[in-house]
Design a protein around this motif. Structure first.
Motif, PDB file in Angstrom:
ATOM      1  N   ASP B  29       0.845  -1.194   0.000  1.00  0.00           N
ATOM      2  CA  ASP B  29       0.000   0.000   0.000  1.00  0.00           C
ATOM      3  C   ASP B  29       0.879   1.242   0.000  1.00  0.00           C
ATOM      4  OD1 ASP B  29      -2.291  -1.424   0.010  1.00  0.00           O
ATOM      5  OD2 ASP B  29      -2.481  -1.443   2.200  1.00  0.00           O
ATOM      6  N   THR B  35       0.569   8.189  -5.987  1.00  0.00           N
ATOM      7  CA  THR B  35       0.545   7.120  -6.968  1.00  0.00           C
ATOM      8  C   THR B  35       1.987   6.731  -7.290  1.00  0.00           C
ATOM      9  OG1 THR B  35       0.605   8.646  -8.813  1.00  0.00           O
ATOM     10  CG2 THR B  35      -1.568   8.054  -7.999  1.00  0.00           C
ATOM     11  N   ALA B  36       2.150   5.535  -7.826  1.00  0.00           N
ATOM     12  CA  ALA B  36       3.502   5.052  -8.135  1.00  0.00           C
ATOM     13  C   ALA B  36       4.202   6.013  -9.098  1.00  0.00           C
ATOM     14  CB  ALA B  36       3.426   3.654  -8.732  1.00  0.00           C
ATOM     15  N   ASP B  37       3.397   6.638  -9.928  1.00  0.00           N
ATOM     16  CA  ASP B  37       3.921   7.579 -10.895  1.00  0.00           C
ATOM     17  C   ASP B  37       4.597   8.781 -10.230  1.00  0.00           C
ATOM     18  OD1 ASP B  37       4.110   7.680 -13.586  1.00  0.00           O
ATOM     19  OD2 ASP B  37       2.527   9.197 -13.783  1.00  0.00           O
ATOM     20  N   GLU B  38       4.135   9.107  -9.048  1.00  0.00           N
ATOM     21  CA  GLU B  38       4.646  10.299  -8.365  1.00  0.00           C
ATOM     22  C   GLU B  38       5.883   9.999  -7.521  1.00  0.00           C
ATOM     23  OE1 GLU B  38       0.745  12.985  -7.516  1.00  0.00           O
ATOM     24  OE2 GLU B  38       0.793  11.018  -6.605  1.00  0.00           O
ATOM     25  N   THR B  54       8.986  11.428  -3.134  1.00  0.00           N
ATOM     26  CA  THR B  54       7.865  11.594  -4.059  1.00  0.00           C
ATOM     27  C   THR B  54       7.682  13.063  -4.396  1.00  0.00           C
ATOM     28  OG1 THR B  54       6.089  12.042  -2.488  1.00  0.00           O
ATOM     29  CG2 THR B  54       6.745   9.749  -2.765  1.00  0.00           C
ATOM     30  N   ASN B 313       3.218   1.340 -11.975  1.00  0.00           N
ATOM     31  CA  ASN B 313       1.864   1.196 -11.445  1.00  0.00           C
ATOM     32  C   ASN B 313       1.790   1.001  -9.947  1.00  0.00           C
ATOM     33  OD1 ASN B 313       0.695   1.264 -14.024  1.00  0.00           O
ATOM     34  ND2 ASN B 313       1.317  -0.869 -14.329  1.00  0.00           N
ATOM     35  N   ASN B 314       2.813   0.380  -9.392  1.00  0.00           N
ATOM     36  CA  ASN B 314       2.685   0.009  -7.992  1.00  0.00           C
ATOM     37  C   ASN B 314       4.047  -0.314  -7.389  1.00  0.00           C
ATOM     38  OD1 ASN B 314       1.384  -0.513  -5.585  1.00  0.00           O
ATOM     39  ND2 ASN B 314      -0.131  -1.868  -6.516  1.00  0.00           N
TER      40      ASN B 314
END
Lengths: 206, 957
Positions: B29, B35-38, B54, B313-314
């Protein structure tokens, strides 16, 4: 370093500073292009075009959309290995209907707010105009579309020919990366990744 | 039951090029709103704590979740994280600033003379001379030393100002990876400047994205288009590394060094792993979910040894390649792996029913199909030093198989084998031990392996009727034999020892035997009991102590550890720390089943065969894994307010509501975590709970230590633990000084009360005594024989002259005595009464002394009416005057009684008798005392040669 060299060096610093500063790119870029274009010393190193071609293809499951503009402005400074390109979004023509074009301009690209798309930065590899075969070079810079800047390294096919530079490049633009929102109802009609093709012949600045 | 994408390649195959890991993973989590992108960067600090840099701040993984660290620089996002080589974690920001973690705070570092161009900091490092170097995306490299900042750009030697990564090499050179190759920069102390030179070899690409220096001094580099390679400083050469699957590398997103192995994160192909870096041996990683390998951004190992993988994504976590679960998609029938062996090239041989299977790289080979009858099965397999494979069968003796010639031979009772039902095979020093349903036999394998020398150990006794499960040859060449019902048998120099019920081995069916590196023999029994024999005594372990499980299948040991394969999973017992872990979910299996012990061990690997899995354990990699979860005490609140743990931990009496928030970090199987919790000073003993908070609502004063330890099993060895010591002060009314003061006050009050009571009683007693004395004195005076004699003489003389007057005199005398009796019990009487009594007395005396006695009473009417006086005072004074003075014709006694505002005066002239009447002085003193007691006032006596005067204070009624 002579006078002009200093000047170009200063220009490059300004280009560097622009990175990561959102929303001031457009006026600054215009200034830079102007400076690049008007730099009459060492003019033999600057190549430019006002009529380059940009096209895109959106290959979505339900629809294929194509549009093209031949109003790509651009300049390459071989002395400094820098480049700047700009196109007005509204010069993109084609589409499958007039309504689609209107949606594209007003809703997706928001041309009122963001009239231009730009790409400017530096060329990684040294360009050799004497080479007879096409060279593959990488252009690294800030791609500015829909008000969002993305640092990109884009591969370009370059050929020096008859005292001009021919460039050709295809690259992908993710609409999500540039914060372009597509209504879910037309989701399947517009691809998430748009393929962009650039084709231009740049001539020495006189 | 969940299985993983089954891959035929084994980590064991190190000698022949590529092979794959198959890693089960779990998603983690992310912090809320991220988000994973950040996530720009992921980092594991020197202590192994996980950090995420991040676009919305810095996060640290604390046990069960990510915790935000407040940033002093809100406008910028985190662009770099590093604590190489010191233990300070440095944090770079996108606006060119950077800082470091100090305790719970992120502090900005502001180097003097830093011309910040507001471009992102891409990397920070501290070199061996404690210089701080930082690189930026566009404004070059900086070095801070001697309180001065040095700027290194294209104008003074750098190839390009856009720097992706910097790394310090063994000789303290700063390697700079940029858009235009690699520079090596050094601080030149004599010139007081930084000099940079270009790496003097041709590299496959200009854009160098990542650098990492391994422990052998190789500098690894990852390119935009040129894949991965390393530079060998010893011979100044560059070596490209080939992709294990011969695919072209994509952009290299990360290079991570872990235990001298290098992880390669390739944007196109996902993770690859180099176990022997300089030998160019890579393995690709395959995940149970294929998507994980798409757009991987970073991979790191945490302090437990888990692998964290960040893709676009994660975020995922995996146990890593220490334990591989090998199964094969091509083996589509329901296999039961009975046994396992490894050949010299580390390829795996297993048996299933009546097939011999070789799993070799991408291929699976089947051998010996149909060689034995369908009802028979292959029970065991060993490979001798000549690469001859020996297989034990149930029913048809031994099969001897040569994999190079594919020739086989069956050896059964007809050839001299003791029994055709072989349960297991053990090979040691050219001696093949055959355990059968009908006893034990050994076969000597000579180089000329056609000749077999059997030794059937019939001297051991009636073993021919006993099932032999297993034989283990220990480091002292002793043979340990596991039997069915006859316990453990040791064969040493032809002597035989039996270990059974009399030695405390309650279950005499022995399955699996191994020896640890201390020389202890470990064996398991059919009732899931594990024994350790140290040469003298047997220690007994059951489920929950050093393993969990209701069946023990196989045992193995490696440095300091015992591996116990049970129906619950792989149990790893660390003998030094006395800790164990039971792995199942973590490595991607749930329940293991097996019907016979089957394990094989090489120098580097231990492999188990079970019904469904082949489990291959890399001993070295496994040693990097933590046995137990790490515990962290995250938050302590007192009366719901957070406590600053760094402060002195003493709380006031009212701060008595404590909440401890803690967590155990075992991200692969968080549901397994339980906590041992104890508040020393409150709890009597440790408590085991699933709760991650402990609440103590109303602690009284005293000293406490809160202790907590996260565990994944219920082993009762609770150390080391996290602790928090604190004290609650006594309330002020329980402090010693307060109690002392209160006691003193109480004591003083009691003392004063007693004292006043004593005084009062004394006073009452005194009054009684005075009164009695006075009464006595008065009576004594009045019944004084002289007085009576004088009175009666006077009376007699009057009777003759004037009988009428005699009657008056007698009446006065009688009134006088009666008055004395009337007033003697009273404390005070009115002056008026006193005067009337005095007049009687004066009359009596007047009769006696005639003109020689002249009393005058000249008191104000007001005093007579409104004043009080102790009874008989005036009379006593008059009496005294009469008693002590000569009263004669020329010696007249004058007594005057008068008053002023304050006093009544009793005054007489003095004609003192020559032979003074003996006087006790009681009379006058008695008056004094009575005045003092009844009025609180003092009488005054003036005694001159001429006059005697007593001043009596007027007592108002």
């Amino acid at each position: 370093m002579n006078k002009s060299g200093n000047r170009l060096y200063n220009n490059s610093i300004r280009v560097e500073k622009m990175k990561y500063k959102v929303n001031i790119t457009n006026p600054l870029l215009l200034v830079i292009i102007c400076i690049l274009l008007s730099a009459n010393l060492m003019g033999q190193d600057i190549y430019m075009t006002l009529k380059g071609s940009v096209s895109f293809v959106s290959d979505a499951p339900l629809e294929i959309i194509k549009a093209e503009s031949s109003n790509l402005n651009g300049a390459i400074d071989l002395a400094d290995n820098r480049f700047a390109f700009k196109v007005e979004v509204k010069t993109l023509k084609g589409f499958n209907s007039a309504l689609q074009q209107e949606h594209f301009y007003e809703n997706y690209m928001e041309t009122e707010k963001y009239p231009y798309a730009t790409f400017q930065g530096k060329i990684i590899e040294k360009v050799d105009l004497g080479e007879e075969k096409p060279q593959f070079i990488r252009a690294k810079g800030i791609l500015y579309i829909h008000g969002v800047e993305q640092e990109r390294i884009i591969q370009v096919e370059l050929l020096g020919q008859n005292n001009s530079i021919k460039i050709k490049s295809t690259f992908d633009v993710s609409i999500e990366d540039h914060n372009i929102r597509i209504p879910s109802i037309v989701n399947k009609k517009i691809a998430e990744v748009i393929s962009v093709e650039v084709d231009a012949i740049l001539k020495p600045k006189k | 039951m969940k299985y993983f994408v089954v891959i035929p390649l084994l980590l064991a195959l190190v000698t022949c090029g590529a092979s794959n890991y198959n890693l089960p993973t779990k998603s983690v989590d992310l912090p809320a709103g991220i988000t994973a992108d950040e996530i720009i960067t992921m980092y594991s600090d020197i202590r192994g704590s996980m950090w995420l840099g991040t676009k919305k701040g810095l996060y640290k993984w604390e046990g069960a979740k990510f915790i935000l660290y407040e940033s002093p620089n809100d406008s910028a996002f985190i662009s770099a994280l590093k604590n190489s080589p010191g233990d300070t974690l440095w944090v770079g920001f996108s606006d060119g600033t950077f800082g470091y973690i100090d305790g719970r705070d992120l502090v900005l570092f502001q180097p003097k003379g830093y011309d910040n161009k507001n471009l992102p900091v891409s990397d920070i490092l501290i070199d061996k001379e404690n210089r701080i170097w930082w690189a930026t995306h566009g404004s070059g490299l900086f070095c801070f030393t001697n309180n001065k900042t040095y700027e290194i750009t294209t104008s003074n030697g750098l190839n390009d100002n856009y720097v992706y990564d910097i790394e310090v090499s063994a000789d303290n050179g700063i390697w700079v990876a940029s858009d235009n190759g690699i520079n090596i920069c050094k601080f030149d102390t004599t010139a007081d400047s930084v000099t940079c030179k270009k790496l003097p070899v041709e590299l496959p690409d200009l854009i160098v994205l990542k650098l990492v220096s391994d422990h052998e001094g190789f500098m690894w580099m990852g390119f935009h288009q040129g894949g991965v390679g390393y530079y060998n400083n010893n011979d100044s050469t560059y070596h490209s590394v080939l992709h294990p699957d011969n695919k072209p590398f994509g952009k290299i997103n990360a290079l991570t060094l872990e235990n001298n192995d290098v992880w390669i994160v390739d944007n196109n192909n996902g993770l690859a792993y180099s176990e022997h870096p300089h030998k160019k041996l890579l393995k690709t990683i395959v995940f149970d979910e294929e998507d994980i390998n798409k757009g991987v951004k970073s991979v790191i190992t945490d302090n437990l040894g888990n692998l964290w993988i960040l893709n676009r994504n994660n975020l995922y976590v995996s146990y890593g390649p220490a334990i591989s679960i090998v199964t094969d998609p091509k083996i589509n029938e329901d296999f039961i792996f009975h046994s396992i062996a490894k050949s010299k090239d580390e390829s795996i041989w297993v048996t299933s029913s009546n097939k011999l299977i070789n799993i070799d790289y991408e291929n699976v080979y089947y051998y010996l199909e149909g060689v034995i009858q369908p009802k028979s099965t292959f029970t065991s397999v060993v490979i001798d030093k000549n690469e001859i494979i020996w297989i034990g069968t149930l029913g048809q003796g031994l099969v001897k198989f040569n994999p190079s010639s594919h020739k086989y031979e069956i050896i059964d009772t007809q050839n001299g084998l003791i029994n055709d039902n072989v349960l297991s095979l053990t090979l040691k020093n050219n001696l093949l031990w055959v355990s059968t349903l009908g006893g034990l036999e050994s076969i000597k394998i000579s180089n000329n392996s056609d000749i077999l020398q059997f030794n059937s150990y019939e001297s051991i006794g009636d073993l021919s009727k006993v099932f032999i499960y297993n034989v283990f040859i220990d480091s002292k060449e002793r043979a340990w034999i596991g039997t069915d019902g006859k316990g453990l048998i040791k064969l040493e120099n032809d002597s035989i020892y039996y270990y059974n019920n009399t030695d405390g081995i309650t279950d005499e069916t022995i399955y699996s035997i191994t020896e640890d590196d201390f020389g202890n023999i470990w064996f398991s029994t059919s009732s899931a009991t594990l024994y350790k024999y140290d040469g003298r005594t047997f220690s007994k372990y059951t489920s929950g102590q050093v393993f969990i499980g209701q069946s023990i299948f196989s045992l193995a040991s490696y440095v300091n550890h015992i591996l116990i394969l049970t129906d619950e999973g792989i149990n790893i017992y660390n003998q030094i720390d006395e800790k164990f872990v039971c792995l199942n979910e973590e490595i991607g299996v749930d329940v293991i089943s097996s019907d016979i012990n089957s394990v094989c061990q090489t120098e580097k690997y231990i492999a188990f065969a079970t019904h469904k899995y082949i489990i291959v354990i890399d001993q070295e990699l496994l040693s990097f894994h933590a046995i137990e979860p790490s515990t962290s005490l995250n938050l302590i609140t007192v009366n719901l307010k957070p406590v600053d743990i760094s402060e002195e931990n003493t709380f006031s009496y009212s701060d008595n509501q404590f909440v401890f928030d803690y967590s155990g970090n075992w991200p692969l199987a968080p549901n397994k975590i339980q906590y041992w919790v104890m508040l020393e000073g409150y709890d009597q003993d440790w408590k085991l709970t699933y709760d991650h908070t402990a609440i103590y609502p109303n602690l009284s004063q005293g000293k406490y230590v809160f202790k907590v330890k996260a565990v994944t099993n219920t082993s009762d060895i609770i150390k080391p633990y996290e602790e928090f010591s604190f004290a609650i002060k006594s309330p002020f009314y329980f402090t010693i000084w307060f109690i002392a003061i209160v006691l003193l006050i109480i004591a003083a009050l009691i003392y004063l009360y007693i004292k006043s009571r004593v005084l009062r009683l004394q006073k009452i007693e005194m009054q009684k005594k005075e009164k009695l004395e006075f009464e006595f004195q008065t009576l004594k005076n009045q019944v004084n024989p002289h007085f009576l004699f004088n009175s009666f003489s006077t009376l007699i003389s009057i009777i003759d002259n004037d009988p009428k007057e005699a009657v008056e005199y007698t009446e006065a005398l009688s009134d006088f005595f009666r008055n004395i009796l009337e007033v003697k019990d009273q404390d005070l009487i009115s002056v008026k009464e006193e005067i009337s009594m005095l007049k009687n007395f004066m009359l009596i005396q007047k009769k006696r002394f005639g003109q020689n006695f002249i009393p005058t009473i000249n008191l104000d009417e007001y005093v007579i009416e409104n004043s009080l006086i102790p009874p008989l005072t005036l009379q006593l004074l008059t009496e005294n005057a009469v008693k002590h003075n000569i009263i004669a014709k020329n010696k007249v006694l004058k007594i005057e009684i008068y008053n002023d505002q304050e006093y009544i005066y009793v005054k007489n002239n003095k004609r003192i008798k020559k032979n003074p009447v003996s006087s006790t002085g009681i009379g006058l003193n008695n008056i004094k005392d009575r005045y003092k007691i009844f009025s609180g006032q003092y009488i005054t006596i003036e005694d001159t040669s001429e006059l005697f005067c007593v001043k009596l204070p007027i007592i108002q009624s």
